[in-house]
Write a protein that holds these residues in place. Structure first.
Motif, short mmCIF file in Angstrom:
data_model
loop_
_atom_site.label_atom_id
_atom_site.label_comp_id
_atom_site.label_asym_id
_atom_site.label_seq_id
_atom_site.Cartn_x
_atom_site.Cartn_y
_atom_site.Cartn_z
N UNK A 1 0.83 -1.20 0.00
CA UNK A 1 0.00 0.00 0.00
C UNK A 1 0.87 1.25 0.00
N UNK A 2 1.95 1.24 0.75
CA UNK A 2 2.86 2.38 0.77
C UNK A 2 3.52 2.60 -0.59
N UNK A 3 3.90 1.51 -1.26
CA UNK A 3 4.51 1.63 -2.59
C UNK A 3 3.51 2.19 -3.60
N UNK A 4 2.24 1.78 -3.51
CA UNK A 4 1.22 2.31 -4.42
C UNK A 4 1.00 3.79 -4.18
N UNK A 5 0.89 4.20 -2.91
CA UNK A 5 0.68 5.61 -2.59
C UNK A 5 1.89 6.44 -3.04
#
Length: 117
Positions: A75-79
């Motif tokens: 999720x952090x990589x997508x954001x």
């Protein structure tokens, strides 16, 4: 006459091939090793699987194996990726809207209207 010979040949081939597959099929032999376990850590054993497999699973269908650091890192990589894309769009829009200064290669317009050929 040729059509009849061709159809007889096709029927003969179908009988031979079909007979060979029927003869090859016999009683299946039992597997030597038992099948692998169908246990899944994502679904609890005390719930029916049909209750948990849906777009809106019923309560108590989750498990402790879901989530964790791997899900949060994705999720952090997508954001971060979406933030980078947004930053590039804003940067490009600001550059295209900024007034341009003439550089050394630009040719000024000729006075009096149309530029010289």
């Amino acid at each position: 006459m040729l059509e009849r010979a061709f159809s007889i040949l096709l029927v003969s081939l179908a009988v031979l091939i079909g007979g060979a597959t029927v003869a090859a099929q016999g009683e299946p032999t039992p597997p030597e090793t038992p099948p692998p376990s169908t246990f899944n850590v994502f679904y609890p054993e005390e719930q029916a699987l049909s209750d948990c497999l849906s777009s809106l699973p019923r309560p108590n269908c989750g498990s402790e194996a879901r989530g964790g650091w791997a899900q949060y890192s994705i999720a952090l990589a997508i954001v971060a990726g979406l933030g980078f894309i947004g930053w590039r769009i804003v940067r490009s829009a600001r550059r295209s809207g900024a007034p341009r200064t003439p550089d050394a290669t630009s040719v000024p317009d000729a006075p009096g209207g149309d530029p010289a050929p």
